[in-house]
Design a protein around this motif. Structure first.
Motif, PDB file in Angstrom:
ATOM      1  N   VAL A  66       0.808  -1.287   0.076  1.00 30.73           N
ATOM      2  CA  VAL A  66       0.067  -0.012  -0.067  1.00 30.73           C
ATOM      3  C   VAL A  66       0.765   1.274  -0.049  1.00 30.73           C
ATOM      4  N   ILE A  67       1.904   1.216   0.622  1.00 34.48           N
ATOM      5  CA  ILE A  67       2.944   2.436   0.926  1.00 34.48           C
ATOM      6  C   ILE A  67       3.301   2.756  -0.517  1.00 34.48           C
ATOM      7  N   VAL A  68       3.912   1.502  -1.016  1.00 34.03           N
ATOM      8  CA  VAL A  68       4.597   1.573  -2.569  1.00 34.03           C
ATOM      9  C   VAL A  68       3.438   2.034  -3.422  1.00 34.03           C
ATOM     10  N   SER A  69       2.223   1.703  -3.362  1.00 34.46           N
ATOM     11  CA  SER A  69       1.357   1.948  -4.327  1.00 34.46           C
ATOM     12  C   SER A  69       0.965   3.771  -4.266  1.00 34.46           C
ATOM     13  N   SER A  70       1.102   3.998  -2.917  1.00 38.37           N
ATOM     14  CA  SER A  70       0.652   5.503  -2.494  1.00 38.37           C
ATOM     15  C   SER A  70       1.874   6.388  -2.985  1.00 38.37           C
ATOM     16  N   THR A  71       3.013   5.900  -2.853  1.00 36.17           N
ATOM     17  CA  THR A  71       4.228   6.649  -3.208  1.00 36.17           C
ATOM     18  C   THR A  71       4.252   6.868  -4.503  1.00 36.17           C
ATOM     19  N   VAL A  72       4.131   5.519  -5.271  1.00 34.32           N
ATOM     20  CA  VAL A  72       4.135   5.574  -6.955  1.00 34.32           C
ATOM     21  C   VAL A  72       3.120   6.654  -7.331  1.00 34.32           C
ATOM     22  N   MET A  73       1.854   6.558  -7.009  1.00 29.31           N
ATOM     23  CA  MET A  73       0.849   7.435  -7.434  1.00 29.31           C
ATOM     24  C   MET A  73       1.167   8.724  -7.011  1.00 29.31           C
ATOM     25  N   MET A  74       1.880   9.189  -6.027  1.00 29.58           N
ATOM     26  CA  MET A  74       2.396  10.314  -5.706  1.00 29.58           C
ATOM     27  C   MET A  74       3.317  10.849  -6.734  1.00 29.58           C
ATOM     28  N   LEU A  75       3.896  10.004  -7.386  1.00 31.36           N
ATOM     29  CA  LEU A  75       5.149  10.259  -8.319  1.00 31.36           C
ATOM     30  C   LEU A  75       4.319  10.952  -9.649  1.00 31.36           C
ATOM     31  N   GLY A  76       3.253  11.109  -9.861  1.00 28.67           N
ATOM     32  CA  GLY A  76       2.598  11.494 -11.125  1.00 28.67           C
ATOM     33  C   GLY A  76       2.621  13.061 -10.990  1.00 28.67           C
ATOM     34  N   PRO A  77       1.605  13.440  -9.956  1.00 29.03           N
ATOM     35  CA  PRO A  77       1.707  14.893  -9.835  1.00 29.03           C
ATOM     36  C   PRO A  77       3.052  15.416  -9.779  1.00 29.03           C
ATOM     37  N   ILE A  78       4.031  14.859  -8.900  1.00 30.99           N
ATOM     38  CA  ILE A  78       5.365  15.582  -9.106  1.00 30.99           C
ATOM     39  C   ILE A  78       5.975  15.565 -10.232  1.00 30.99           C
ATOM     40  N   ILE A  79       6.048  14.513 -10.890  1.00 28.12           N
ATOM     41  CA  ILE A  79       6.480  14.446 -12.387  1.00 28.12           C
ATOM     42  C   ILE A  79       5.926  15.381 -13.013  1.00 28.12           C
ATOM     43  N   ILE A 103     -11.740  11.579 -15.016  1.00 29.43           N
ATOM     44  CA  ILE A 103     -12.378  11.276 -13.556  1.00 29.43           C
ATOM     45  C   ILE A 103     -13.161   9.810 -13.859  1.00 29.43           C
ATOM     46  N   PHE A 104     -14.065  10.002 -14.892  1.00 30.81           N
ATOM     47  CA  PHE A 104     -14.945   8.779 -15.098  1.00 30.81           C
ATOM     48  C   PHE A 104     -14.254   7.408 -15.088  1.00 30.81           C
ATOM     49  N   THR A 105     -12.982   7.245 -15.927  1.00 32.49           N
ATOM     50  CA  THR A 105     -12.414   6.101 -16.284  1.00 32.49           C
ATOM     51  C   THR A 105     -11.544   5.869 -15.024  1.00 32.49           C
ATOM     52  N   MET A 106     -11.155   6.961 -14.256  1.00 28.41           N
ATOM     53  CA  MET A 106     -10.279   6.676 -13.142  1.00 28.41           C
ATOM     54  C   MET A 106     -11.072   6.107 -11.876  1.00 28.41           C
ATOM     55  N   SER A 107     -12.257   6.612 -11.766  1.00 29.83           N
ATOM     56  CA  SER A 107     -13.022   5.994 -10.895  1.00 29.83           C
ATOM     57  C   SER A 107     -12.976   4.311 -10.637  1.00 29.83           C
ATOM     58  N   PHE A 108     -13.006   3.840 -11.892  1.00 28.93           N
ATOM     59  CA  PHE A 108     -12.756   2.369 -11.931  1.00 28.93           C
ATOM     60  C   PHE A 108     -11.910   1.784 -11.037  1.00 28.93           C
ATOM     61  N   GLY A 109     -10.439   2.644 -11.508  1.00 28.93           N
ATOM     62  CA  GLY A 109      -9.394   2.039 -10.753  1.00 28.93           C
ATOM     63  C   GLY A 109      -9.587   2.208  -9.289  1.00 28.93           C
ATOM     64  N   MET A 110     -10.212   3.455  -8.824  1.00 27.49           N
ATOM     65  CA  MET A 110     -10.323   3.450  -7.326  1.00 27.49           C
ATOM     66  C   MET A 110     -11.050   2.311  -6.737  1.00 27.49           C
ATOM     67  N   MET A 111     -12.201   1.943  -7.485  1.00 31.67           N
ATOM     68  CA  MET A 111     -13.022   1.122  -7.006  1.00 31.67           C
ATOM     69  C   MET A 111     -12.227  -0.322  -6.899  1.00 31.67           C
ATOM     70  N   ALA A 112     -11.688  -0.735  -8.061  1.00 32.29           N
ATOM     71  CA  ALA A 112     -10.837  -1.979  -7.795  1.00 32.29           C
ATOM     72  C   ALA A 112      -9.848  -1.992  -6.876  1.00 32.29           C
ATOM     73  N   GLN A 113      -8.880  -0.827  -6.485  1.00 33.70           N
ATOM     74  CA  GLN A 113      -8.100  -0.736  -5.706  1.00 33.70           C
ATOM     75  C   GLN A 113      -8.653  -1.058  -4.278  1.00 33.70           C
ATOM     76  N   ASN A 114      -9.609  -0.264  -3.907  1.00 34.91           N
ATOM     77  CA  ASN A 114     -10.220  -0.256  -2.570  1.00 34.91           C
ATOM     78  C   ASN A 114     -10.792  -1.670  -2.420  1.00 34.91           C
ATOM     79  N   THR A 115     -11.537  -2.314  -3.353  1.00 34.93           N
ATOM     80  CA  THR A 115     -11.952  -3.731  -3.219  1.00 34.93           C
ATOM     81  C   THR A 115     -10.782  -4.600  -2.771  1.00 34.93           C
ATOM     82  N   MET A 116      -9.844  -4.766  -3.583  1.00 34.05           N
ATOM     83  CA  MET A 116      -8.791  -5.703  -3.654  1.00 34.05           C
ATOM     84  C   MET A 116      -7.971  -5.509  -2.181  1.00 34.05           C
ATOM     85  N   GLN A 117      -7.882  -4.256  -1.832  1.00 29.77           N
ATOM     86  CA  GLN A 117      -6.861  -3.771  -0.516  1.00 29.77           C
ATOM     87  C   GLN A 117      -7.799  -4.363   0.655  1.00 29.77           C
ATOM     88  N   ALA A 118      -9.043  -3.858   0.727  1.00 26.76           N
ATOM     89  CA  ALA A 118      -9.961  -4.265   1.810  1.00 26.76           C
ATOM     90  C   ALA A 118     -10.026  -5.797   1.728  1.00 26.76           C
TER      91      ALA A 118
END
Length: 460
Positions: A34-47, A154-169
Motif C-alpha cells: 500500500v505504501i509503495v502504491s501510494s508513493t508511486v501514485m504520488m510520483l505522477g503529480p510530482i513528475i 475522472i470517469f475512467t479513473m473511478s473504476f481504478g479507485m473501486m478496484a483498488q479499494n475492493t482488493m485492498q480491503a
C-alpha cells in the motif's frame, strides 16, 4: 522457485487470514504494497510539476489551482469508496465473503454514476471556477486547460479507485501495487512527449500533462477491473443476475458520505486557503503548489500505512477482536513517527536541493525554500493526523473523523491564515505557519478521541 510455486504462494497470500498470527508481520506484509502504491501514485503529480515548472511560473500556478479542484472531485468519489472499503473489510474479517462481493458490486454502480456526473459538471464550469480567485489571465488559461481534461478523465479513473479499494480491503494489496507501478511508469514515460511535443506527438503544454495522467490511470483502471472479474483475487466479481440493493447502498453511503464531506471540505478549505495566498502574487501561488507536492512525500506514505492499518483493524473488528485492532493501529503510528523524523531532518538539510528539482527561478526558489522549512515543523504531525483519520475511516467511524477535521481546518487553519498576516509582519509566511498549527492541534484531538476507544464499538 517454479512458476507453479510462485502462483501457489500468491494465492496463499491473497487468501490469508489477516486476523491471526503476528500483528507486526501482518501489518508489514499488508502495508508495504500500500505504501509503495501510494508513493508511486504520488510520483505522477510530482513528475507533472517538474515538467510544468519548465514551462514557467504562470503555468505552474494555473495547474496548482486547478489541481485543488480536481482533488476536490477525487475526494468526493474516494469518500464514497471509503464506505465500500469499510464494509468489504468487515465482511472479510467476519468470513462473509459473499456479502463482501455483493458490497463491491453495489460500489461499482455508485462510483460510475457519481464520477460521470461530476466529470460533466466540472468540464462545463472549469474556467468560471478558476476566475473566482481573480488570477492573472494566463494563469486562468493554463489552469482551465489542465482542469477540463483531468475532470473528463475522472470517469475512467473511478473504476481504478473501486478496484483498488475492493482488493485492498479483501487483503490483497500486492495486485493494486503492481497495477499502480505499471500505470505510473507509463505516465512518467508519456508525460514529456505530450507536454513538449517530442517524437511524433503534438506539443500540448499543460494539456499534455493532464492527458498523460488520464490515459495512464484509465489503463490502470481497466486492468484493475479485469483482475476483479477474471483474474486471481479473493473477491471474484460478476454482473450475472445483478440487481441494486438499496439497503446495502444505504449502508455504504452512510459510511461514505461523511468521508466524502470530509474530503470535500478539506479541498474547499484548500480553495479558501488559496485566497489568503493569492494576494501575495503568482510566485507565492506557484511556491505554495510546489511545496504541496513535497508534502505528498510524507503524507502519501502516512496515508498508505494508515490505510493498511485501518484495513487490518476493520478485519479484526469483523472477527470480534477489538484489542488486536487497536494494537495494530498503535504499532503503525510508531513506525511512521520514526520515518517522519528522518524525513524532516533530510528535508531541512537539503531544502534548496529539493526545490531546485522543480524550479530554478531564483525568487521562486528563495520563497519555496522558506515555505518548506516552515512546513518541516509540522510534517510528523501532518502524517500522524492523516494516519489516524485513515484508520478511523477504514473501520467505518467516518462521522467523528469528519467533525474533528472540520473543526481544526476552520477553527485553526483558516482563522490563523487570516489573522497572522494582519497582526504580524510575517506576510505570506504567516499563512504557511497556519498549516503547521492546524497539523499539531489536529493530532492532539485525534489522539484523545482514539484513546477513548469509541471507534472500536462502531457498527457498520
Amino acid at each position: 522457485m517454479t512458476e507453479d510455486d510462485g502462483s501457489r504462494r500468491r494465492i496463499n497470500v491473497i487468501k490469508k487470514d489477516w486476523t491471526k498470527g503476528s500483528i507486526s508481520g501482518n501489518l508489514w506484509a499488508l502495508s508495504w504494497p500500500v505504501i509503495v502504491s501510494s508513493t508511486v501514485m504520488m510520483l505522477g503529480p510530482i513528475i507533472d510539476t517538474i515538467w510544468i515548472g519548465k514551462l514557467g511560473s504562470s503555468q505552474m500556478a494555473g495547474v496548482g489551482v486547478a489541481t485543488i479542484i480536481v482533488m476536490l472531485v477525487n475526494s468526493l468519489i474516494m469518500g464514497l469508496f471509503t464506505g465500500l472499503r469499510a464494509l468489504v473489510a468487515r465482511f472479510v474479517g467476519a468470513g462473509e465473503t459473499d456479502n463482501a462481493r455483493f458490497a463491491a458490486q453495489q460500489g461499482l454502480v455508485i462510483g460510475a454514476a457519481l464520477s460521470l456526473t461530476v466529470a460533466v459538471l466540472g468540464h462545463l464550469f472549469a474556467e468560471s471556477i478558476l476566475e473566482l480567485w481573480q488570477l492573472e489571465s494566463d494563469v486562468v488559461v493554463a489552469g482551465a486547460a489542465y482542469m477540463r481534461i483531468s475532470l473528463v478523465g475522472i470517469f475512467t479513473m473511478s473504476f481504478g479507485m473501486m478496484a483498488q479499494n475492493t482488493m485492498q480491503a479483501s487483503g490483497d494489496t500486492r495486485t493494486p501495487m503492481v497495477i499502480s507501478i505499471g500505470s505510473r511508469l507509463f505516465h512518467i514515460a508519456l508525460c514529456p512527449f505530450l507536454i513538449f511535443g517530442l517524437w511524433i506527438f503534438p506539443e500540448m503544454g499543460v494539456k499534455g500533462a493532464a492527458l498523460a495522467s488520464v490515459i495512464s490511470q484509465g489503463c490502470g483502471g481497466a486492468v484493475g477491473m479485469w483482475v476483479l472479474f477474471y483474474g486471481q483475487t479473493r473477491l471474484r466479481l460478476t454482473l450475472k443476475n445483478f440487481k441494486l440493493d438499496w439497503g446495502m447502498i444505504w449502508r455504504m453511503v452512510k459510511i461514505g458520505v461523511p468521508a466524502s464531506i470530509n474530503g470535500l471540505h478539506m479541498n474547499i478549505g484548500n480553495v479558501v486557503f488559496m485566497w489568503f495566498v493569492s494576494p501575495f502574487g503568482t510566485l507565492a501561488v506557484a511556491s505554495h503548489h510546489l511545496i504541496a507536492r513535497v508534502d505528498m512525500i510524507i503524507v502519501m506514505p502516512a496515508m498508505g500505512l494508515g490505510t493498511a492499518a485501518g484495513i487490518l483493524a476493520a478485519q479484526n473488528l469483523g472477527a470480534q477482536q477489538p484489542q488486536r485492532a487497536e494494537k495494530t493501529a498503535w504499532i503503525a503510528m510508531g513506525w511512521f513517527t520514526v520515518f517522519g523524523v528522518i524525513f524532516c531532518l533530510a528535508a531541512f538539510i537539503w531544502a534548496e536541493n529539493i526545490v531546485l528539482v522543480f524550479n530554478k527561478e531564483p525568487l521562486m526558489v528563495d520563497m519555496a525554500v522558506n515555505f518548506l522549512r516552515i512546513q518541516i515543523a509540522g510534517y510528523v504531525f501532518m502524517g500522524l493526523g492523516a494516519m489516524v483519520m485513515n484508520i478511523l475511516n477504514s473501520v467505518g467511524d467516518t462521522l467523528r473523523a469528519m467533525i474533528i477535521d472540520m473543526a481544526n481546518l476552520w477553527g485553526v487553519r483558516i482563522i490563523l491564515a487570516y489573522l497572522i498576516p494582519r497582526i504580524t509582519t510575517l506576510g505570506v509566511y504567516g499563512v504557511r505557519w497556519a498549516i503547521v498549527a492546524d497539523a499539531v492541534t489536529s493530532v492532539i484531538i485525534f489522539f484523545i478521541y482514539f484513546k477513548t476507544g469509541r471507534w472500536k464499538r462502531k457498527k457498520v
